[in-house]
Every structure is written in structure tokens, then in C-alpha cells.
Design an enzyme around this catalytic site. Structure first.
Site, PDB file in Angstrom:
ATOM      1  N   ASP A 240       0.827  -1.209   0.000  1.00  0.00           N
ATOM      2  CA  ASP A 240       0.000   0.000   0.000  1.00  0.00           C
ATOM      3  C   ASP A 240       0.860   1.257   0.000  1.00  0.00           C
ATOM      4  OD1 ASP A 240      -2.460  -1.269  -0.043  1.00  0.00           O
ATOM      5  OD2 ASP A 240      -2.794  -1.114   2.116  1.00  0.00           O
ATOM      6  N   HIS A 263      -3.228   4.823   4.585  1.00  0.00           N
ATOM      7  CA  HIS A 263      -3.316   5.608   3.358  1.00  0.00           C
ATOM      8  C   HIS A 263      -3.335   7.110   3.625  1.00  0.00           C
ATOM      9  CE1 HIS A 263      -4.047   1.922   1.195  1.00  0.00           C
ATOM     10  NE2 HIS A 263      -5.092   1.654   1.948  1.00  0.00           N
TER      11      HIS A 263
END
Length: 311
Positions: A240, A263
């Protein structure tokens, strides 16, 4: 030199959070184009959404890009990681839905699709972002840092109450195809305690434990054939991070350290980086610098096959 795809490649599936089906086609693009999404299901207005850090609508659960007209594409991190990990700098991504297909929950299907045809070198130098001084952001006990380095290194630390996860740490130099070899098949994961909450809020509607996600509940693991790595969760967090860092607009030459980061925090880090005077500079890569970038040295035989291994 910059790269693009040798041929178009298509993927189909449902979005992890929306549950809506989508077909996504990666199309070769010229030098300087960058990575750009285009919503083909919307007929009017500006349907082009560049993959840039300043267009991210920050969310803890996925990375969502929104252009000035309000057109969005969600859960872009896995395809962005695949493109970065394969050394692809330019591509048009046509998609007929609001969210990138989750496929098996990892980047491996994207990597296999891209590298089945390979990449095409273009007649323009790669522009990379060299970190010149440390930048750190923190929130709610999580921290993300970028430090000077002559290559991209990702270091990540996680700590979950679930016994099947616990504390995990990993450091990886992203050269020589290491993303494809070490990270790309690690799947998205969550805690069972969070599933009902997410679904009640209209999220994780396309998630299927064991098919496109790993679910942890105490010591129990719902992952289909089993974990692909004993430390699959921290590897997925690194995947990610690579995808979110790729929204800088070019490869990063620096050391990323994530401690319980997600994120939103990684995007906050990019915003802080580009806002801090003297923290970063754009450089045209020479041959030695290019050899240290993700995607360089990637060979087909090192790309994980489906169900490659079970931990």
C-alpha cells in the site's frame, strides 16, 4: 529512460468497498503523460483523473482520487503499486466504474498482466524525487517519515491486538524486482471486529474473505488456502505504501518508514514533503540512478504464480 506498456491489458472484477463491477484497461501512453485514469462510464464533463497526491481525498481505508469536477476513482493503491513495481511511468487507465477491481486483494494479478507483455522504453529521462531532508507526520499514535537515501527503501511496523497478527516489522530495498518477488502477492486484510462496522457504513461490500481479503479474528485466520507469507499483513502495508508514494508523480529516492501508518497518513506525508522548502528536488535519472529504481531487474520467473505458497 521512461517506460510505458508494450500492449494494453484488461482486468475485470468488483470493487472492494463499493461491490460494483468494473472493467479496467491499461493503455500505453507517451513520455511525460504520467499515470492517468479516465472514467468511461461518465458521458459528460471532465472524466480524466490524474494519479496525483494533491487529488487524493484522504481516507483511512483506501486511496480515492477526485478531480476538480468531482469525478473519482477509488482504491487505486494496488494498481499504482503494480505500475511502480514494474517500472511503468506512463499509462492511460480507462475504467467503467467508480472503483478499481480488487481482483484477489493483492497486486499480483496486475503485475502478471503487465509483465505478460512487458514494458516499452521511451525517449525521455525518468524524473525522480530525491529526498533532501527528513519529513515526518504523526496522528493518533501513527507515524510516517521520509528520509534521504539514494534508493527507495520501505520500512514498516505494525502492532495489532489480534494474536494471529501481533507485531510485525519488515525492511525492503525496492531494487531488483523486490516488489514483485516479495510484496506483490500480499493481500488486503482486516479484523473481523471491523467487518460489520464497515459494511454498515456502506464499505467492504465486495469483500470476500479467502477470495480477495484476509480476515483476522483473534487467533483465527480466514484466508482461503492459507497465508501467502507468515507476515503477509506487514507486507501488504508495504505494498500500500508503495502505491500511495507513487502518487508523487515519479519514483522517490528516499527511505520511507511507516509505524502503524495508513493511506491517509502517507498522503499527509507527501503533502508535507512538497510543502516543506528544500525537502525534495526533481532530478533526471542517469543510468546509475535508474538501476536503483523499483521495477529495474524484474524478471518473469520471479513473479509469484497464483497460490504460490502457503505459510
Amino acid at each position: 529512460m521512461q517506460n510505458t506498456l508494450k500492449a494494453s491489458v484488461a482486468f475485470e472484477g468488483v470493487g472492494l468497498h463499493s461491490g460494483k463491477p468494473a472493467r479496467m484497461v491499461l493503455i500505453p501512453a507517451p513520455a511525460g503523460h504520467g499515470i492517468v485514469f479516465k472514467r468511461t462510464d461518465i458521458a459528460l464533463g471532465n472524466t480524466v483523473v490524474p494519479a496525483r497526491w494533491d487529488l487524493v481525498e484522504r481516507s483511512p481505508l483506501c486511496t480515492r482520487l477526485v478531480n476538480g469536477s468531482g469525478v473519482s476513482v477509488s482504491t487505486v493503491e494496488h494498481i499504482m503499486a503494480a505500475l511502480a513495481g514494474c517500472g511503468v511511468h506512463n499509462a492511460l487507465i480507462e475504467i467503467d466504474g467508480p472503483e478499481v477491481p480488487i481482483v484477489d486483494g493483492s497486486s499480483a494479478p496486475f503485475v502478471r498482466g503487465i509483465m505478460e507483455h512487458g514494458v516499452q522504453r521511451l525517449a525521455a529521462p525518468i524524473m525522480a524525487y530525491e529526498i533532501l531532508k527528513p519529513v515526518t507526520v504523526e496522528k493518533d499514535g501513527a507515524r510516517a517519515t521520509l528520509l534521504p537515501s539514494d534508493r527507495l527503501t520501505i520500512e514498516f511496523h505494525i502492532d495489532f491486538a489480534e494474536a494471529a497478527i501481533g507485531r510485525q516489522s519488515k525492511v525492503l530495498d525496492m531494487r531488483n524486482g523486490s516488489f514483485a518477488r516479495e510484496l506483490c502477492d500480499s493481500r488486503t486484510f482486516c479484523r473481523q471486529a471491523d467487518v460489520e462496522t464497515m459494511q454498515a457504513n456502506g464499505l467492504a461490500l465486495g469483500g470476500k474473505p479467502g477470495e480477495n481479503a484476509v480476515v483476522f479474528d483473534g487467533e483465527r485466520v480466514e484466508s482461503g488456502a492459507g497465508l501467502r507469507h507468515s507476515d503477509e499483513p506487514v507486507r501488504h502495508k508495504m505494498l500500500d505504501a508503495l502505491g500511495d508514494l507513487a502518487l508523487a508523480g515519479g519514483p522517490i529516492l528516499g527511505r520511507y518508514v511507516g509505524e502503524r501508518a495508513g493511506h491517509a497518513l502517507t498522503n499527509t506525508l507527501l503533502r508535507a514533503l512538497f510543502a516543506e522548502p528544500g525537502a525534495v528536488r526533481a532530478v533526471a535519472c542517469d543510468a546509475a540512478m535508474t538501476a536503483r529504481l523499483p521495477g529495474q531487474g524484474l524478471i518473469w520467473s520471479e513473479i509469484p504464480a497464483e497460490q504460490r505458497r502457503v505459510a
